[in-house]
Design a protein around this motif. Structure first.
Motif, mmCIF file in Angstrom:
data_model
loop_
_atom_site.group_PDB
_atom_site.id
_atom_site.type_symbol
_atom_site.label_atom_id
_atom_site.label_comp_id
_atom_site.label_asym_id
_atom_site.label_seq_id
_atom_site.Cartn_x
_atom_site.Cartn_y
_atom_site.Cartn_z
ATOM 1 N N VAL A 79 0.711 -1.222 0.138
ATOM 2 C CA VAL A 79 -0.174 -0.007 0.081
ATOM 3 C C VAL A 79 0.946 1.110 0.223
ATOM 4 O O VAL A 79 1.296 1.678 0.899
ATOM 5 N N PRO A 80 1.114 1.838 -1.130
ATOM 6 C CA PRO A 80 2.046 2.934 -1.259
ATOM 7 C C PRO A 80 1.386 4.099 -0.353
ATOM 8 O O PRO A 80 0.332 4.312 -0.096
ATOM 9 N N ASP A 81 2.443 4.874 -0.301
ATOM 10 C CA ASP A 81 2.018 6.337 0.604
ATOM 11 C C ASP A 81 0.947 7.278 -0.132
ATOM 12 O O ASP A 81 0.687 7.118 -1.408
ATOM 13 N N ARG A 82 0.220 7.799 0.611
ATOM 14 C CA ARG A 82 -0.600 8.839 0.193
ATOM 15 C C ARG A 82 -1.665 8.388 -0.632
ATOM 16 O O ARG A 82 -2.116 9.267 -1.623
ATOM 17 N N ILE A 83 -2.414 7.273 -0.334
ATOM 18 C CA ILE A 83 -3.614 6.770 -0.886
ATOM 19 C C ILE A 83 -4.826 7.424 -0.033
ATOM 20 O O ILE A 83 -4.513 7.591 1.357
ATOM 21 N N ASP A 84 -5.759 7.756 -0.353
ATOM 22 C CA ASP A 84 -6.989 8.383 0.026
ATOM 23 C C ASP A 84 -7.219 7.268 1.535
ATOM 24 O O ASP A 84 -7.754 6.149 1.156
ATOM 25 N N PRO A 85 -7.140 7.966 2.718
ATOM 26 C CA PRO A 85 -7.413 7.101 3.657
ATOM 27 C C PRO A 85 -8.991 6.572 3.845
ATOM 28 O O PRO A 85 -9.236 5.590 4.213
ATOM 29 N N VAL A 86 -9.829 7.481 3.440
ATOM 30 C CA VAL A 86 -11.383 7.056 3.368
ATOM 31 C C VAL A 86 -11.389 5.854 2.533
ATOM 32 O O VAL A 86 -12.163 4.968 2.902
ATOM 33 N N LEU A 87 -10.638 5.540 1.430
ATOM 34 C CA LEU A 87 -10.915 4.369 0.523
ATOM 35 C C LEU A 87 -10.447 3.163 1.195
ATOM 36 O O LEU A 87 -10.700 2.056 1.209
ATOM 37 N N LEU A 88 -9.234 3.357 1.780
ATOM 38 C CA LEU A 88 -8.516 2.243 2.590
ATOM 39 C C LEU A 88 -9.356 1.874 3.744
ATOM 40 O O LEU A 88 -9.537 0.500 3.999
ATOM 41 N N ARG A 89 -9.928 2.666 4.448
ATOM 42 C CA ARG A 89 -11.010 2.243 5.542
ATOM 43 C C ARG A 89 -11.897 1.366 4.885
ATOM 44 O O ARG A 89 -12.515 0.533 5.689
ATOM 45 N N ARG A 90 -12.527 2.155 3.709
ATOM 46 C CA ARG A 90 -13.518 1.035 2.975
ATOM 47 C C ARG A 90 -13.134 -0.183 2.732
ATOM 48 O O ARG A 90 -13.914 -1.230 2.797
ATOM 49 N N GLY A 112 3.595 5.472 4.465
ATOM 50 C CA GLY A 112 3.286 6.872 5.120
ATOM 51 C C GLY A 112 1.948 7.606 4.373
ATOM 52 O O GLY A 112 1.463 7.446 3.414
ATOM 53 N N GLY A 113 1.561 8.236 5.138
ATOM 54 C CA GLY A 113 0.420 9.320 4.810
ATOM 55 C C GLY A 113 -0.794 8.898 4.630
ATOM 56 O O GLY A 113 -1.704 9.099 3.642
ATOM 57 N N ASN A 114 -1.072 7.587 5.143
ATOM 58 C CA ASN A 114 -2.239 6.862 4.707
ATOM 59 C C ASN A 114 -3.360 6.415 6.118
ATOM 60 O O ASN A 114 -4.217 5.868 5.938
ATOM 61 N N GLU A 115 -3.013 7.363 7.291
ATOM 62 C CA GLU A 115 -3.798 7.344 8.145
ATOM 63 C C GLU A 115 -3.953 5.793 8.790
ATOM 64 O O GLU A 115 -5.053 5.359 9.064
ATOM 65 N N ALA A 116 -2.800 4.853 8.773
ATOM 66 C CA ALA A 116 -2.975 3.569 8.801
ATOM 67 C C ALA A 116 -3.335 3.206 10.306
ATOM 68 O O ALA A 116 -3.974 2.382 10.584
ATOM 69 N N GLU A 117 -3.352 4.258 11.042
ATOM 70 C CA GLU A 117 -3.963 3.979 12.630
ATOM 71 C C GLU A 117 -5.405 4.112 12.706
ATOM 72 O O GLU A 117 -5.961 3.408 13.888
ATOM 73 N N THR A 118 -5.935 4.317 11.528
ATOM 74 C CA THR A 118 -7.453 4.136 11.476
ATOM 75 C C THR A 118 -8.111 2.995 10.932
ATOM 76 O O THR A 118 -9.203 2.761 10.799
#
Length: 207
Positions: free
Chosen positions: A48-59, A78-84
């Motif tokens: 999962v490369p950096d700076r993908i839309d976190p809303v999409l990743l949470r989905r 980084g930049g993916n709000e992985a903690e969410t």
């Protein structure tokens, strides 16, 4: 098993994933909005490369959780709000200094604490050093590879720039706050390109 990468669709993702330098490293590039379970059936390592839309990743959280539960390797940058959306991940803010290296007396704060890890047979520690976007607080039992010291006098114990977690998941999670795809794909920050040279050699080697 195959090595796959999510494509976030931005100019820097497309330059890094489909450009001449790296496109042969991936068996499959998956456009992130279209990700479905069948895309990952024969994938052993997913980046999962950096700076993908976190809303999409949470989905896609349940699908990516399932990927780890099946014993696969997930790499999250980084930049993916992985903690969410990644189990067990905790993140802490650190001030961002883009230009520390312009100071001739600057000493990087990053510390290599697990030099014996297989990653560093492919990736020199020097190629992990540029600015970084916060730190990670590894769960108990996870293995920090590169750390950033804190200030114990103020209750700050520091954290990790990269860690490996094979404890909280049946799979293998490699996570970092670095953002090499953004910088390589934007033609800015030569260290990020050197990082990807080594990091993707390692990923290809273990996938």
């Amino acid at each position: 098993m195959n090595l796959a990468i999510l494509d976030g669709g931005t100019h820097y993702h497309r330059e890094a994933i489909y450009g001449d330098r790296y496109r042969s490293r991936f068996d499959r590039a998956i456009y992130a909005p279209d990700l479905v379970l069948a895309d990952l059936e024969d994938v052993g390592l997913l980046i999962v490369p950096d700076r993908i839309d976190p809303v999409l990743l949470r989905r896609h959280r349940a699908l990516l959780d399932d990927f780890l539960r099946r014993g696969r390797t997930l790499v999250v940058l980084g930049g993916n709000e992985a903690e969410t959306w990644v189990p067990g991940v905790d993140w802490a803010f650190r001030p961002l200094n883009y230009w520390w290296w312009l100071d001739k007396d600057a000493v990087p704060v990053q510390q290599l604490v697990t030099p014996e890890h297989e990653l560093f047979r492919h990736l020199p520690f020097a190629d992990t050093i540029w600015h970084f976007h916060g730190i990670l607080l590894p769960p108990t039992g996870a293995k920090a590879l590169i750390t950033v010291p804190g200030d114990p006098g103020n209750g700050d114990l520091g954290g990790a720039l990269i860690y490996e977690d094979c404890v909280t998941t049946p799979g293998r999670l490699i996570i970092s706050t670095l953002d090499p795809f953004y910088h390589h794909g934007s033609h800015f920050m030569p260290a990020a390109t050197r990082f990807l040279d080594g990091f993707l050699n390692w990923a290809r080697h273990i996938s």
